[in-house]
Design a protein around this motif. Structure first.
Motif, PDB file in Angstrom:
ATOM      1  N   ALA A  50       0.830  -1.208   0.000  1.00  0.00           N
ATOM      2  CA  ALA A  50       0.000   0.000   0.000  1.00  0.00           C
ATOM      3  C   ALA A  50       0.864   1.256   0.000  1.00  0.00           C
ATOM      4  O   ALA A  50       0.624   2.181  -0.788  1.00  0.00           O
ATOM      5  CB  ALA A  50      -0.928  -0.006   1.211  1.00  0.00           C
ATOM      6  N   LEU A  51       1.866   1.295   0.871  1.00  0.00           N
ATOM      7  CA  LEU A  51       2.714   2.488   0.921  1.00  0.00           C
ATOM      8  C   LEU A  51       3.497   2.651  -0.382  1.00  0.00           C
ATOM      9  O   LEU A  51       3.656   3.773  -0.872  1.00  0.00           O
ATOM     10  CB  LEU A  51       3.646   2.440   2.129  1.00  0.00           C
ATOM     11  N   ALA A  52       3.975   1.553  -0.968  1.00  0.00           N
ATOM     12  CA  ALA A  52       4.679   1.651  -2.252  1.00  0.00           C
ATOM     13  C   ALA A  52       3.751   2.220  -3.319  1.00  0.00           C
ATOM     14  O   ALA A  52       4.163   3.062  -4.132  1.00  0.00           O
ATOM     15  CB  ALA A  52       5.217   0.278  -2.667  1.00  0.00           C
ATOM     16  N   THR A  53       2.493   1.806  -3.323  1.00  0.00           N
ATOM     17  CA  THR A  53       1.509   2.334  -4.274  1.00  0.00           C
ATOM     18  C   THR A  53       1.272   3.824  -4.043  1.00  0.00           C
ATOM     19  O   THR A  53       1.233   4.615  -4.995  1.00  0.00           O
ATOM     20  CB  THR A  53       0.172   1.565  -4.163  1.00  0.00           C
ATOM     21  N   LEU A  54       1.122   4.206  -2.784  1.00  0.00           N
ATOM     22  CA  LEU A  54       0.870   5.618  -2.475  1.00  0.00           C
ATOM     23  C   LEU A  54       2.063   6.497  -2.826  1.00  0.00           C
ATOM     24  O   LEU A  54       1.890   7.617  -3.314  1.00  0.00           O
ATOM     25  CB  LEU A  54       0.490   5.779  -1.003  1.00  0.00           C
ATOM     26  N   VAL A  55       3.273   5.980  -2.608  1.00  0.00           N
ATOM     27  CA  VAL A  55       4.475   6.721  -3.007  1.00  0.00           C
ATOM     28  C   VAL A  55       4.503   6.853  -4.526  1.00  0.00           C
ATOM     29  O   VAL A  55       4.703   7.942  -5.071  1.00  0.00           O
ATOM     30  CB  VAL A  55       5.756   6.025  -2.481  1.00  0.00           C
ATOM     31  N   ASP A  56       4.285   5.747  -5.213  1.00  0.00           N
ATOM     32  CA  ASP A  56       4.398   5.712  -6.675  1.00  0.00           C
ATOM     33  C   ASP A  56       3.299   6.501  -7.379  1.00  0.00           C
ATOM     34  O   ASP A  56       3.560   7.196  -8.361  1.00  0.00           O
ATOM     35  CB  ASP A  56       4.385   4.257  -7.142  1.00  0.00           C
ATOM     36  N   ARG A  57       2.070   6.410  -6.883  1.00  0.00           N
ATOM     37  CA  ARG A  57       0.943   6.948  -7.638  1.00  0.00           C
ATOM     38  C   ARG A  57       0.357   8.252  -7.123  1.00  0.00           C
ATOM     39  O   ARG A  57      -0.407   8.896  -7.843  1.00  0.00           O
ATOM     40  CB  ARG A  57      -0.152   5.892  -7.704  1.00  0.00           C
ATOM     41  N   VAL A  58       0.681   8.643  -5.884  1.00  0.00           N
ATOM     42  CA  VAL A  58       0.018   9.828  -5.338  1.00  0.00           C
ATOM     43  C   VAL A  58       0.997  10.829  -4.717  1.00  0.00           C
ATOM     44  O   VAL A  58       1.027  11.985  -5.110  1.00  0.00           O
ATOM     45  CB  VAL A  58      -1.042   9.435  -4.274  1.00  0.00           C
ATOM     46  N   PHE A  59       1.783  10.382  -3.757  1.00  0.00           N
ATOM     47  CA  PHE A  59       2.526  11.323  -2.919  1.00  0.00           C
ATOM     48  C   PHE A  59       4.014  11.465  -3.260  1.00  0.00           C
ATOM     49  O   PHE A  59       4.664  12.395  -2.774  1.00  0.00           O
ATOM     50  CB  PHE A  59       2.380  10.936  -1.443  1.00  0.00           C
ATOM     51  N   GLY A  60       4.570  10.573  -4.032  1.00  0.00           N
ATOM     52  CA  GLY A  60       5.988  10.660  -4.375  1.00  0.00           C
ATOM     53  C   GLY A  60       6.863  10.701  -3.138  1.00  0.00           C
ATOM     54  O   GLY A  60       6.680   9.936  -2.202  1.00  0.00           O
ATOM     55  N   ALA A  61       7.802  11.621  -3.125  1.00  0.00           N
ATOM     56  CA  ALA A  61       8.764  11.740  -2.023  1.00  0.00           C
ATOM     57  C   ALA A  61       8.160  12.392  -0.786  1.00  0.00           C
ATOM     58  O   ALA A  61       8.864  12.608   0.202  1.00  0.00           O
ATOM     59  CB  ALA A  61       9.975  12.547  -2.493  1.00  0.00           C
ATOM     60  N   HIS A  62       6.870  12.672  -0.814  1.00  0.00           N
ATOM     61  CA  HIS A  62       6.242  13.416   0.280  1.00  0.00           C
ATOM     62  C   HIS A  62       5.433  12.530   1.215  1.00  0.00           C
ATOM     63  O   HIS A  62       4.315  12.873   1.611  1.00  0.00           O
ATOM     64  CB  HIS A  62       5.360  14.531  -0.284  1.00  0.00           C
TER      65      HIS A  62
END
Length: 176
Positions: A50-62
């Motif tokens: 889930a966190l990898a998806t959120l980093v990749d698709r929504v929040f990036g480095a944030h």
């Protein structure tokens, strides 16, 4: 957009919920967030994906981890993150991990980071985060919810990481 995520009870399964009658024999530990052997303390189901998806698709480095704990638990939490290769698996920068000593202290951290979204298992903590417009209450304990129920209208309750991803990435459920 910027995401803040609590650690204990959101990323790491709390020991007192895994063992409601107390830790299994040989695992006596007063810490409710980590077993004596951090490698045996499990992550929440689906958290890495889930966190990898959120980093990749929504929040990036944030994406930032913001946790309230003492120095001993901070050290053990860092050990847990390293043991599980957390940063490689999620894409979250190790510099985006923040610790504070009180629940209220999460609020100035969230404000300084400009967080727009926050995930915590404590409604009390979410009530302090007035600068964060999107607050998610993750698998809360019912007594704590009853004690702070006046703040329920300001949060969205979620019961799993896949549910949270669906809230933040609506297309995730359709294609993945």
């Amino acid at each position: 957009m910027r995401l803040g995520v609590d650690i204990g009870g959101v990323i790491i399964q709390p020991v007192d919920q895994l063992y409601p009658a107390g830790p299994a024999e040989g695992h006596a530990e007063t810490d409710t967030s980590l077993l004596a052997d951090v490698g045996r303390t499990p992550p929440m189901p689906g958290v890495f994906e889930a966190l990898a998806t959120l980093v990749d698709r929504v929040f990036g480095a944030h994406v930032h981890l913001v946790s309230k704990c003492g120095e001993r638990v901070e050290r053990r939490t860092r050990e847990w993150l390293a043991y599980h290769d957390f940063h490689s698996r999620t894409g979250i920068d190790p510099g985006n991990v923040h610790f504070c000593r009180t629940r209220q202290a999460k609020a100035p951290i969230a404000a300084a980071l400009g967080l727009t979204h926050f995930v915590d298992d404590r409604l009390e903590v979410l009530s302090y985060l007035e600068t964060v417009p999107h607050r998610f209450l993750f698998r809360p304990r019912e007594p704590e919810v009853r004690a702070h129920r006046e703040h329920l209208a300001t949060v969205r309750r979620v019961e799993s990481w896949p549910e949270l991803v669906t809230c933040l990435v609506p297309a995730a459920g359709a294609d993945g």
